[in-house]
Design a protein around this motif. Structure first.
Motif, PDB file in Angstrom:
ATOM      1  N   PHE A 650      69.721  38.534 112.703  1.00  0.00           N
ATOM      2  CA  PHE A 650      68.421  39.186 112.859  1.00  0.00           C
ATOM      3  C   PHE A 650      68.162  39.433 114.359  1.00  0.00           C
ATOM      4  O   PHE A 650      68.603  38.649 115.203  1.00  0.00           O
ATOM      5  N   PRO A 651      67.425  40.500 114.681  1.00  0.00           N
ATOM      6  CA  PRO A 651      67.295  40.916 116.090  1.00  0.00           C
ATOM      7  C   PRO A 651      66.261  40.100 116.848  1.00  0.00           C
ATOM      8  O   PRO A 651      65.267  40.640 117.331  1.00  0.00           O
ATOM      9  N   ASP A 652      66.482  38.803 116.978  1.00  0.00           N
ATOM     10  CA  ASP A 652      65.526  37.912 117.635  1.00  0.00           C
ATOM     11  C   ASP A 652      65.697  38.022 119.148  1.00  0.00           C
ATOM     12  O   ASP A 652      66.710  37.602 119.693  1.00  0.00           O
ATOM     13  N   TYR A 653      64.696  38.613 119.821  1.00  0.00           N
ATOM     14  CA  TYR A 653      64.855  38.875 121.255  1.00  0.00           C
ATOM     15  C   TYR A 653      64.557  37.641 122.109  1.00  0.00           C
ATOM     16  O   TYR A 653      64.806  37.613 123.299  1.00  0.00           O
ATOM     17  N   ASN A 654      63.960  36.608 121.496  1.00  0.00           N
ATOM     18  CA  ASN A 654      63.642  35.404 122.264  1.00  0.00           C
ATOM     19  C   ASN A 654      64.321  34.210 121.602  1.00  0.00           C
ATOM     20  O   ASN A 654      63.809  33.620 120.667  1.00  0.00           O
ATOM     21  N   GLU A 655      65.505  33.898 122.124  1.00  0.00           N
ATOM     22  CA  GLU A 655      66.317  32.856 121.504  1.00  0.00           C
ATOM     23  C   GLU A 655      65.849  31.458 121.925  1.00  0.00           C
ATOM     24  O   GLU A 655      66.219  30.470 121.308  1.00  0.00           O
ATOM     25  N   SER A 656      65.020  31.378 122.964  1.00  0.00           N
ATOM     26  CA  SER A 656      64.697  30.080 123.560  1.00  0.00           C
ATOM     27  C   SER A 656      63.945  29.164 122.589  1.00  0.00           C
ATOM     28  O   SER A 656      63.960  27.952 122.749  1.00  0.00           O
ATOM     29  N   ASN A 657      63.278  29.737 121.573  1.00  0.00           N
ATOM     30  CA  ASN A 657      62.527  28.888 120.640  1.00  0.00           C
ATOM     31  C   ASN A 657      63.216  28.766 119.284  1.00  0.00           C
ATOM     32  O   ASN A 657      62.583  28.437 118.288  1.00  0.00           O
ATOM     33  N   ASN A 658      64.522  29.080 119.242  1.00  0.00           N
ATOM     34  CA  ASN A 658      65.210  29.113 117.948  1.00  0.00           C
ATOM     35  C   ASN A 658      65.813  27.780 117.522  1.00  0.00           C
ATOM     36  O   ASN A 658      66.220  27.638 116.381  1.00  0.00           O
ATOM     37  N   VAL A 659      65.943  26.853 118.462  1.00  0.00           N
ATOM     38  CA  VAL A 659      66.618  25.596 118.125  1.00  0.00           C
ATOM     39  C   VAL A 659      65.708  24.405 118.401  1.00  0.00           C
ATOM     40  O   VAL A 659      65.116  24.301 119.472  1.00  0.00           O
ATOM     41  N   TRP A 660      65.583  23.541 117.410  1.00  0.00           N
ATOM     42  CA  TRP A 660      64.923  22.253 117.605  1.00  0.00           C
ATOM     43  C   TRP A 660      66.014  21.204 117.745  1.00  0.00           C
ATOM     44  O   TRP A 660      66.957  21.180 116.947  1.00  0.00           O
ATOM     45  N   LYS A 661      65.906  20.369 118.797  1.00  0.00           N
ATOM     46  CA  LYS A 661      66.946  19.354 119.017  1.00  0.00           C
ATOM     47  C   LYS A 661      66.310  17.982 119.130  1.00  0.00           C
ATOM     48  O   LYS A 661      65.264  17.839 119.778  1.00  0.00           O
ATOM     49  N   ALA A 662      66.938  16.988 118.519  1.00  0.00           N
ATOM     50  CA  ALA A 662      66.451  15.608 118.657  1.00  0.00           C
ATOM     51  C   ALA A 662      66.490  15.241 120.134  1.00  0.00           C
ATOM     52  O   ALA A 662      67.401  15.630 120.853  1.00  0.00           O
ATOM     53  N   GLY A 663      65.499  14.516 120.606  1.00  0.00           N
ATOM     54  CA  GLY A 663      65.478  14.136 122.015  1.00  0.00           C
ATOM     55  C   GLY A 663      64.414  14.905 122.753  1.00  0.00           C
ATOM     56  O   GLY A 663      63.537  14.319 123.365  1.00  0.00           O
TER      57      GLY A 663
END
Ligand SMILES: [Zn+2]
Length: 754
Positions: A650-663
């Motif tokens: 999908f054409p998500d132009y803002n990848e910075s909020n795409n991943v949740w990481k433990a920590g």
């Protein structure tokens, strides 16, 4: 009395609560800004008009669908020295419309190359492929005569009055043309000098064995008269392509005797124009899956520079086509092979190229490419209808016509495969499905680019297969705010944006629709149906949208609005996770937010501490009334990461909020509800309130009322409320009871645990 009053008030609160929820605008989440408006994306009444008897609501041609017809008899003579073409154009025009006609409109596309043309006026100083690239010459159509022919055996020719305005000619008929089947014959004598660079669609190329003439937009052509606009007379300015009527073509081309002439359709008089040996090889090629050389480099060398005052006339024919183009040169090497079609019919792949282009890394494989391309499209979408398919090496980047295409003579390897496959893909869009290219380039270039992407995977076990597109990388390219919309005409967008808006973006849209939204089987069935319904007809964008929706059985208005009608952007993000009862063993609640205008399904990977990855998919419908969405995932251990759109489809132009990481990702505290659960009574009435819990949500039930849920109130300890029911519950420290406030009138009723 009192109990009744209480009941009445609660009923009212329930009602006003419900209606006020409907009227609510989405709550702002503070920073970052949320641009999503689910009403814009999913609003009803996508279509601005209902179906008609010519174009139905389901996207089919209706019972009253009509289309006019133009049959052409063309003769032309090529002067190898002056590059002049002199010809006669005899058009039989049939008016199937319900309207009478007192005049006709035709295109004189060569007038683009007149010094004072509108097209020349709009070519910028640098960076354009349009016009004649600065060549100073006497370009444009010269019209010697325009006559109306009438009568059967005793033919009469009447000179007709006409007006030429730029690339259009209006011919006034001496007698009105009848509606619903009236027919008129027009005969035009014309000539023009071929430009060297004809807006990258035709031209003249010098090679060591002589000139290659690639000839198109060369005879006066009928404009389309349709039920959408009447006459379609938008001028040829360069960037926007064509919109043409279907008919049969009978064409005689006279060229110097040492030329080889190729054209749209079938060579009728091979016996007259080919040597006995060439004719034998031509017939061999028609039977052979391997490429057969028909005219060799040695034969070219021996005849190329002979003083050819003698001439030959080549006779070509094509039926049910919207145009006729051809090429002529003493320099042509010619080879061919058989094309096998699904019905068992055969066609013939041909390639014509100069010795400069030959070689196994280049044009010597052209016929193999043509054959593969046409066999594939025939199998996947619709059977190829013409007796031959000819690839010509010219000085165009690549240009398509019925049964013949012109591709760059310097193209090699993967490039040559790509351009050949693309130009022949155009046989399906717009040669078979005759959309209006002048306004809707995406309906031919975009659809074609899409079928090319599938074809390149299929060809020769993936020899030129491209790696899957990364839509995160390309999101800015597709949805930059500087772009016009896909539905703009090429004349109505910056020339630099044509590549993305007419080709890549609509194609990427169809890939998304096929692979993410409908699935291959449903999408392919819908697209095939569109091709079958509109083969040799004139579909509009609505006819396409309606057909896909009707065959696939989905309302896709949100998708058309996002990607085609508007230039919207897409950004999904993960806000936080929450373990159920703060215990990873009991599962996790994940909250996703849609930050920008485009809604899309959710695809995400949940990875747990032990390394197990689970893919979760949610339909686009979750965004029909929400800007953020929380759902429970039944994991049994701590979460390592949650990744939105892990395959970048999908054409998500803002990848910075795409991943949740433990920590570093936010874990919200779940409010443990166990202590609140139970039955509560009040001294004021015999009413019992029962509180229960499901998926970490507190629910309230009263006799004879719909069940409602209660949300914790931020910053107020032990307090819950329901906007829908219009109540607020504040528990005491020991949780042995609560005060119920009716938010409508502020009345407080104390309850105690039973
Ligand atoms: Zn194209």
């Amino acid at each position: 009395m009192k109990i009744h009053a209480f009941k009445a008030f609660l009923t009212m609160a329930l009602f006003t609560g419900i209606s006020s929820v409907w009227a609510q605008t989405p709550a702002s989440t503070g920073t970052p800004v949320n641009n999503y408006n689910y009403h814009d994306a999913f609003a009803p009444n996508f279509y601005t008009k209902n179906g008609t008897s010519t174009r139905t609501a389901s996207g089919q041609p209706g019972v009253d669908y009509w289309q006019n017809r133009a049959d052409y008899q063309l003769t032309v003579k090529l002067n190898n020295t002056t590059n002049e073409l002199v010809g006669t154009d005899e058009i039989t025009y049939t008016n199937n419309s319900p309207d009478k006609m007192s005049f006709l409109w035709l295109y004189l596309d060569q007038n683009l190359f007149k010094n004072d043309s509108r097209g020349n006026a709009v070519v910028p100083l640098t960076g354009s492929r349009n016009g004649a690239q600065g060549q100073v010459f006497d370009g444009g159509n010269k019209i010697k005569s325009v006559k109306i022919i009438s009568g059967g055996k005793t033919k009469t020719e009447v000179t007709a009055k006409y007006i030429i305005t730029d690339t259009r000619m209006q011919i006034f008929l001496p007698q009105e043309l009848a509606a619903k089947g009236g027919s008129v014959k027009v005969k035009i004598e014309f000539s023009f000098i071929a430009p060297f660079e004809g807006s990258d669609r035709m031209g003249v190329l010098e090679t060591k064995n002589g000139k290659i003439f690639t000839i198109a937009q060369w005879y006066p052509r009928m404009c389309v008269y349709d039920d959408v606009k009447g006459w379609n007379t938008a001028p040829y300015l360069g960037a926007s392509e064509f919109y043409l009527e279907y008919g049969n073509f009978d064409v005689k081309i006279t060229a110097p005797a040492n030329h080889y002439v190729v054209g749209s359709g079938e060579l009728v008089n091979g016996v007259e124009v080919l040597s006995a040996e060439q004719l034998k090889r031509y017939k061999e090629a028609q039977q052979s899956d391997k490429t057969v050389v028909i005219r060799s480099a040695a034969e070219v060398a021996s005849t190329a520079n002979t003083n050819a005052t003698a001439e030959k006339t080549w006779h070509y024919r094509i039926t049910n086509a919207r145009d006729f183009s051809w090429a002529s040169s003493p320099a042509f090497i010619l080879d061919g092979a058989k094309i096998n079609l699904p019905s068992g019919k055969k066609s013939l792949a041909l390639s014509a190229y100069p010795v400069e282009s030959s070689g196994n890394d280049a044009w010597s494989r052209s016929t193999e490419y043509v054959k593969a391309s046409i066999e594939n499209y025939s199998k996947r979408w619709f059977e190829y209808p013409y007796p031959a398919a000819t690839n010509v090496a010219g000085n165009e980047g690549g240009m398509e016509y019925p049964g013949i295409v012109f591709c760059g003579w310097e193209s090699k390897g993967e490039d040559l495969w790509g351009v050949t496959d693309h130009e022949f893909g155009h046989i399906w869009f717009p040669m078979i499905v005759g959309s209006n290219e002048r306004y809707f380039a995406w309906m031919d270039e975009g659809f074609n680019t899409f079928i090319n992407s599938v074809s390149s995977v299929d060809f020769n076990k993936g020899e030129y297969k491209q790696k899957a597109e990364d839509l995160h990388e390309n999101a800015e390219y597709y949805t930059s705010p500087k772009l016009e919309t896909v539905l703009s005409s090429p004349d109505n967008m910056k020339e630099r944006n044509i590549g993305v808006l007419c080709y890549a973006k609509p194609s990427a849209g169809l890939v998304m629709l096929r692979e993410q939204i409908l699935g291959e089987e449903r999408f392919d069935k819908a697209l095939r149906t569109y091709v079958e319904r509109w083969a040799y007809k004139h579909p509009t964008p609505d006819d396409f949208f309606r057909t896909i929706e009707n065959v696939a059985g989905e309302d896709l208005s949100w998708f058309w609005r996002s990607w085609f009608i508007n230039n919207w952007r897409f950004d999904q993000g993960i806000n936080s996770i929450k373990y159920v009862k703060n215990d990873p063993a009991k599962g996790v609640v994940i909250t996703v937010e849609n930050f920008d205008k485009i809604p899309m399904p959710i695809v995400l990977d949940v990875k747990t501490k032990s390394g197990k990855v689970t893919r979760v998919k949610l339909p686009v419908e979750i965004w029909q009334r929400n800007n953020s969405w929380s759902f429970k995932h039944n994991s049994t251990e701590e979460i390592e990461s949650v990744t939105l759109d892990p395959d970048h489809v999908f054409p998500d132009y803002n990848e910075s909020n795409n991943v949740w990481k433990a920590g570093n990702g936010k874990i919200e505290k779940d409010i443990v509800l166990d202590a609140y659960i139970g039955k509560y009574v009040t001294a004021n009435s015999p009413l019992t309130v029962e509180l229960s819990e499901k998926n970490s949500v507190l629910n309230a039930e009263l006799p004879n009322y719909p069940k409602f849920s209660l949300d914790p109130v931020a910053n107020e300890k032990d307090t819950f409320e329901s906007g829908r029911a219009g109540v607020k519950l504040k528990f005491n420290e020991a949780k042995t009871g609560f005060d119920m406030t009716l938010t409508g009138n502020g009345q407080v009723i104390p309850f105690t645990k039973k």
